[in-house]
Design an enzyme around this catalytic site. Structure first.
Site, mmCIF file in Angstrom:
data_model
loop_
_atom_site.group_PDB
_atom_site.id
_atom_site.type_symbol
_atom_site.label_atom_id
_atom_site.label_comp_id
_atom_site.label_asym_id
_atom_site.label_seq_id
_atom_site.Cartn_x
_atom_site.Cartn_y
_atom_site.Cartn_z
ATOM 1 N N ILE A 594 0.825 -1.222 0.000
ATOM 2 C CA ILE A 594 0.000 0.000 0.000
ATOM 3 C C ILE A 594 0.853 1.264 0.000
ATOM 4 O O ILE A 594 0.331 2.364 0.066
ATOM 5 C CB ILE A 594 -0.979 0.028 1.187
ATOM 6 N N GLY A 595 2.156 1.097 -0.064
ATOM 7 C CA GLY A 595 2.956 2.320 -0.108
ATOM 8 C C GLY A 595 4.422 2.027 0.068
ATOM 9 O O GLY A 595 4.846 0.883 0.238
ATOM 10 N N GLY A 598 9.951 5.321 4.171
ATOM 11 C CA GLY A 598 11.304 5.815 4.023
ATOM 12 C C GLY A 598 12.322 4.687 4.031
ATOM 13 O O GLY A 598 13.432 4.829 3.531
ATOM 14 N N GLY A 600 11.475 1.201 3.369
ATOM 15 C CA GLY A 600 11.050 -0.021 2.720
ATOM 16 C C GLY A 600 9.565 0.030 2.412
ATOM 17 O O GLY A 600 8.905 1.032 2.692
ATOM 18 N N VAL A 602 5.464 -0.816 2.427
ATOM 19 C CA VAL A 602 4.433 -0.919 3.453
ATOM 20 C C VAL A 602 3.336 -1.831 2.909
ATOM 21 O O VAL A 602 2.882 -1.653 1.783
ATOM 22 C CB VAL A 602 3.834 0.466 3.792
ATOM 23 N N LYS A 616 5.097 -2.001 8.105
ATOM 24 C CA LYS A 616 6.184 -1.236 7.491
ATOM 25 C C LYS A 616 7.447 -2.047 7.563
ATOM 26 O O LYS A 616 7.987 -2.284 8.648
ATOM 27 C CB LYS A 616 6.400 0.072 8.260
ATOM 28 N N ASP A 716 10.778 14.462 10.940
ATOM 29 C CA ASP A 716 10.391 14.341 9.530
ATOM 30 C C ASP A 716 8.899 14.589 9.366
ATOM 31 O O ASP A 716 8.194 13.835 8.711
ATOM 32 C CB ASP A 716 10.777 12.961 8.979
#
Ligand SMILES: *[C@@H]1O[C@H](CO)[C@@H](O)[C@H](O)[C@H]1NC(C)=O
Ligand SMILES: *[C@@H]1O[C@H](CO)[C@@H](O)[C@H](O)[C@H]1NC(C)=O
Ligand SMILES: *[C@@H]1O[C@H](CO)[C@@H](O)[C@H](O)[C@H]1NC(C)=O
Ligand SMILES: *[C@@H]1O[C@H](CO)[C@@H](O)[C@H](O)[C@H]1NC(C)=O
Ligand SMILES: *[C@@H]1O[C@H](CO)[C@@H](O)[C@H](O)[C@H]1NC(C)=O
Ligand SMILES: *[C@@H]1O[C@H](CO)[C@@H](O)[C@H](O)[C@H]1NC(C)=O
Ligand SMILES: *[C@@H]1O[C@H](CO)[C@@H](O)[C@H](O)[C@H]1NC(C)=O
Ligand SMILES: *[C@@H]1O[C@H](CO)[C@@H](O)[C@H](O)[C@H]1NC(C)=O
Length: 892
Positions: A594-595, A598, A600, A602, A616, A716
């Protein structure tokens, strides 16, 4: 097509006119009696000078009182030998381009005026350019309405533009518009008041501009005083087949005459040699008008008969169609001014027009014609600025003798909106919305005129020399949201209604005591509103954001070493360790990516109890050696940090090389997705949701900073890291992780590790010292993204902070706001958020507010928006307004 005959009369009626006409008074008198309503301006004449022109009898004055831009020039000396009007000897040119407007005043609203501009180049600039090959072209506007395109191809020809129109306000603006084909200039401007009954086709919503006016059979120009309105009747340039006629007899006007052609013009005429030869007149639409789809022509034919013995009767054909009033051919009256007027739209794409006047088969004499006028119609754009606003702005301009380049319509055309103000259009009219006259050297009292700008939302009068009281009339400005009166010498109390207005942010000096007598509930807001000097910040920002690698020394990083101290605050945590095999099961063998995080990919997953999670993965390369230990330390701390607005860490995996964090699944994606990314395409978040999300995220961040004994720095923060759960509740994710993955041995770190391009605190970048205020900076950038819907640095390399500040300084606050909000927001609410964002993004970290202060301000902002929403749309049911506003205090 329409047709009007002035005289649709039978004989008895004619006699009444005859009798009445003897009483008709002709205003052919000396100059003095008519100078009223007449303005004669010799453009380019040295300031303050005037002269009485011998040829015209008019007193010409310098144009310096009517415009404050442009340069004065004399035409080249060799042209002085020509028989020129004195007003042609000098001119004003506008080398700076754009729109330059003369404000002709006084005019009287609703009165009819003739306005004429003349242009004689005379090689004034000594450049002797080849104007025939490359004409000098510029446009002339009457206010907002295109009037004429002036194309100068000869240095010795006087070009004339003339129009008749009704004044909409108490001044008339004549604007020269640079169209990129040379420097605009003007030699003279004349304004003549006319009787309102004349030229009935000229109305408030429609003007007429002259294409041609001829006096036939005449040998010289006829104008004032023969023409009381100073129209210029040029002699015909001669068609050899036409015969000249003239009379010295007196010619009379009917009382109903709507044109009042001068007697001298009617005393000459042309006729054709025989009844079989027509008088034939043709013209073409100027190319500039063809391109603009002209609304149509207004044609006037003037005639009278000089002899009384033989029948003279003719038909008029206009573009081939017979034109007759009352089905009767024209039979001009003996020594009475007679005419035919007609309007027509363009029928032929070629723009060719023809009028043919031919004797009927019973006429003894050939047709006769004394004069004609060809006008084109100028339909007015009905989205012009509200006349009350125009009037008020004109008055403010003259009252304070504003030096700004304020010309023409304040709001339109959009390209030329007056500097210092912005407008809003409701589709019918434009209204002044914000007005920034700060630092404008205004002297005297606060003008009552401001109170006529009924749609004004922002008024900044700070840092002027205004004195006296604050007028009560300002309380009439019901839309006003910001009023800045600071930096003046105002006396007396501020009207209580202003002090108390809930949605108004008021700023004033308290040097001589509090003019609100402590009655202002939002005084603290005024303290927060400050716009900082820009340049230094920007340099630092650019230096940081445009460098991919930031050479920062990282040291003294305060870390989250205080898990134990946090435990008192947290809800119970079931965070637990998962095995790699469990991960495989949860994610269905990593089937749904799904994404990309930063560190690796997800994956979407589902626990046995049905709970949806986001897994994640952390690629092993980023967690070797010491990194692995830090990862474990971080996991330990994260499992203990819990807050309603922080993404819940469900568990983690440290199985062999497979490091992973398991978070609660946030089904609605990130703030980024919803403002600029995939979800935004379907539906844009409204301002209430945005304000709520900002507040929730601020609370989450505030908790990280203050919820534990030692602060946790996110490092971040960005729109991608604010996630939206069910009911769109915002939660901060990815906190506290990034520093686990810094290679300590390196002297520099990549921006990916230290933060994201566009969000990095410039001070951190320079000093390497990381504090909670670095997060505050990043949060300020997020706030600006929320308001503007724009990315921090793309598509332009100018940082969002600079872009917004520039507009705020210009007073153009609403230009900042995301257009997709469609004006559905409370102005003060937006303003509070912008104001806070600008404080958060200050260059010097010590000047930035804490997150607790941000939370307080965002609560106010949300409350303002919610009261707007509840008062405006009762039917709108909010499913997600459940807010724990009192929450922050409970954690301390
Ligand atoms: C022209 O008019 C101005 C202003 O009305 C006046 O001051 C000036 O004396 C007049 N000049 C002449 C030559 O009449
Ligand atoms: C134009 O000529 C007049 C005298 O003829 C002079 O007074 C004036 O200064 C000149 N203006 C410019 C702009 O050269
Ligand atoms: C222009 O104004 C007149 C009256 O002032 C009105 O009758 C007419 O309909 C208007 N025309 C347009 C196009 O608005
Ligand atoms: C009529 O008068 C005009 C203007 O004076 C002149 O140019 C023209 O030649 C005259 N026409 C005739 C036929 O005399
Ligand atoms: C007469 O005037 C018309 C229109 O103004 C122009 O097109 C034509 O060239 C002129 N003729 C002469 C002989 O000047
Ligand atoms: C009038 O002039 C037009 C255009 O020059 C021409 O087409 C037409 O035939 C003329 N009519 C007469 C009757 O001469
Ligand atoms: C004159 O013209 C009319 C219509 O134009 C026609 O009816 C009539 O017969 C004509 N008369 C003569 C004598 O030609
Ligand atoms: C008003 O203008 C001044 C000077 O430009 C500026 O410092 C101040 O922040 C403005 N006030 C508001 C409320 O925007």
């Amino acid at each position: 097509m329409g047709l009007n005959r002035s005289m649709g009369c039978t004989i008895p009626c004619f006699l009444i006119f005859l009798a009445a006409s003897l009483l008709h008074v002709h205003v052919h008198s000396d100059a003095d009696s008519l100078d009223e309503g007449f303005i004669s301006i010799d453009c380019g004449l040295p300031g303050g000078s005037s002269y009485l022109d011998e040829k015209t009898g008019f007193n010409y004055t310098s144009d310096d009182g009517y415009i404050n831009t442009g340069e004065n020039h004399n035409i080249s000396v060799e042209y002085n030998a020509l028989e020129l009007l004195r007003s042609s000897l000098n001119l004003r040119s506008f080398p700076n381009g754009g729109r330059n407007c003369y404000t002709l005043s006084p005019a009287t609203t609703g009165f009819k005026y003739l306005v004429r501009a003349t242009f004689l180049h005379g090689n004034y600039d000594g450049k002797e350019r080849d104007l025939v090959r490359l004409p000098l072209v510029f446009d002339l506007y009457m206010g907002l309405h295109f009037w004429d395109r002036i194309s100068v191809s000869s240095t010795t020809t006087m070009y004339v533009a003339e129009a008749i129109f009704v004044a909409e306000v108490s001044s008339i603006s004549v604007c020269l518009i640079d169209i990129g084909s040379g420097t605009a200039f003007v030699s003279s401007l004349e304004m003549r008041q006319m009787k309102s009954s004349l030229y009935p086709v000229a109305l408030q919503n429609q003007s007429i501009a002259l294409q041609e006016r001829r006096s036939l059979g005449a040998s010289s120009l006829v104008r004032y005083p023969d023409d009381p309105y100073d129209r210029l009747w040029w002699p015909s340039n001669g068609t050899s087949r036409w015969l000249n006629l003239s009379t010295t007899s007196e010619i009379k006007h009917y009382l109903t005459d709507e044109v009042e052609v001068p007697i001298r013009v009617l005393q000459t005429a042309v006729t054709s040699p025989t009844t079989s030869i027509p008088l034939n007149l043709s013209w073409t639409v100027p190319s500039a008008w063809l391109a603009m789809a002209p609304p149509g022509y207004y044609l006037n034919l003037y005639y009278t008969d000089f002899q009384n013995q033989h029948k003279r009767e003719f038909d008029i054909y206009y573009n081939g169609f017979l034109w007759e009033a009352n089905n009767r051919p024209v039979s001009p009256a003996y020594l009475f001014a007679d005419y035919t007027t007609a309007t027509a739209i363009v029928t032929d794409a070629s723009g060719f027009y023809n009028v043919c006047i031919i004797a009927t088969n019973t006429s003894v004499l050939p047709p006769i014609l004394s004069a004609y006028e060809i006008y084109y119609l100028i339909q007015h754009d009905d989205t012009a600025t509200d006349t009350q606003d125009v009037e008020a702005m004109m008055n403010i301009k003259s009252e304070y003798q504003v030096e700004k380049n304020w010309m023409g319509d304040p709001c339109l055309p959009e390209k030329y909106t007056w500097i210092g103000l912005t407008c809003r259009s409701d589709g019918v009219t434009s209204r002044v919305k914000t007005l920034d006259m700060s630092n404008s050297d205004l002297q005297g009292a606060i003008s009552e005129q401001f109170s006529f700008l009924k749609s004004l939302q922002y008024l900044n009068l700070s840092f002027n020399n205004l004195n006296g009281p604050v007028p009560d009339s300002l309380t009439n400005l019901l839309s006003l949201r910001v009023l800045d009166l600071s930096g003046n010498h105002l006396d007396g109390p501020i009207p209580e209604a202003l002090c108390m207005a809930r949605s108004l942010t008021l700023r004033y000096d308290t040097i001589n005591g509090d003019p609100c007598n402590g009655k202002s509930p939002h005084k603290e807001n005024t303290l927060l509103i400050t716009v900082v000097a820009v340049p230094v910040v920007i340099m630092a920002l650019l230096a940081c954001t445009l460098t991919v690698f930031c050479f920062c020394r990282k040291q003294d990083l305060p870390g989250p070493k205080s898990q134990e101290n946090c435990k008192g605050h947290i809800h119970t945590s079931d965070s637990r360790e998962f095995t790699y095999a469990e991960l495989v099961a949860i994610t269905n063998n990593f089937s749904a990516c799904i994404g990309e995080g930063g560190y690796g990919p997800v994956f979407h997953g589902q626990l046995k109890d049905g709970t949806q999670v986001a897994v994640k993965m952390h690629s092993p390369t980023s967690a070797t050696g010491k990194g692995m230990e830090e990862f474990l330390a971080e996991v330990g701390s994260l499992t203990t940090v819990h807050h309603r607005y922080l993404v819940v860490l469900v568990g983690y995996c440290t199985d062999k090389d497979h490091l992973a964090l398991i978070y609660e699944y946030m089904p609605n994606g990130s703030l980024y997705d919803n403002i600029r990314g995939r979800n935004a395409i379907v539906q844009t978040l409204g301002w209430r949701d945005r304000a709520r999300i900002a507040l929730e995220a601020a609370q989450g961040l505030d908790y990280l900073h203050t919820g534990c004994v030692l602060p946790i720095i996110h490092r971040d923060l960005k729109a991608h890291n604010i996630l939206l759960g069910h009911d769109m509740v915002a939660k901060i994710s990815d906190f506290g992780l990034s520093k686990s993955y810094i290679n300590v041995a390196q002297s520099h770190i990549s921006v990916t590790a230290a933060g994201t391009l566009g969000y990095i605190d410039p001070e951190y970048c320079v000093s390497g010292r990381l504090t909670t205020s670095s997060d505050v900076f990043s949060f300020g950038v997020v706030l600006l993204e929320i308001v503007t819907g724009e990315p921090p640095i793309l598509p332009t390399p100018v940082h969002i902070v600079q872009r917004v500040k520039e507009k705020v300084i210009m007073g153009d606050i609403e230009a900042i706001v995301d257009r997709r909000l469609h004006c559905q927001y409370d102005f003060s609410s937006i303003w509070k958020v912008v104001d806070m964002a600008l404080l958060c993004t200050r260059e010097v970290s010590s000047e930035r507010p804490t997150m607790s202060m941000v939370v307080a301000q965002l609560k106010d902002a949300l409350a303002l928006e919610e009261s707007r929403v509840s008062s405006s749309t009762i039917s709108q049911v909010g499913s997600n307004v459940d807010l724990s506003i009192s929450w922050v205090a409970s954690g301390r």
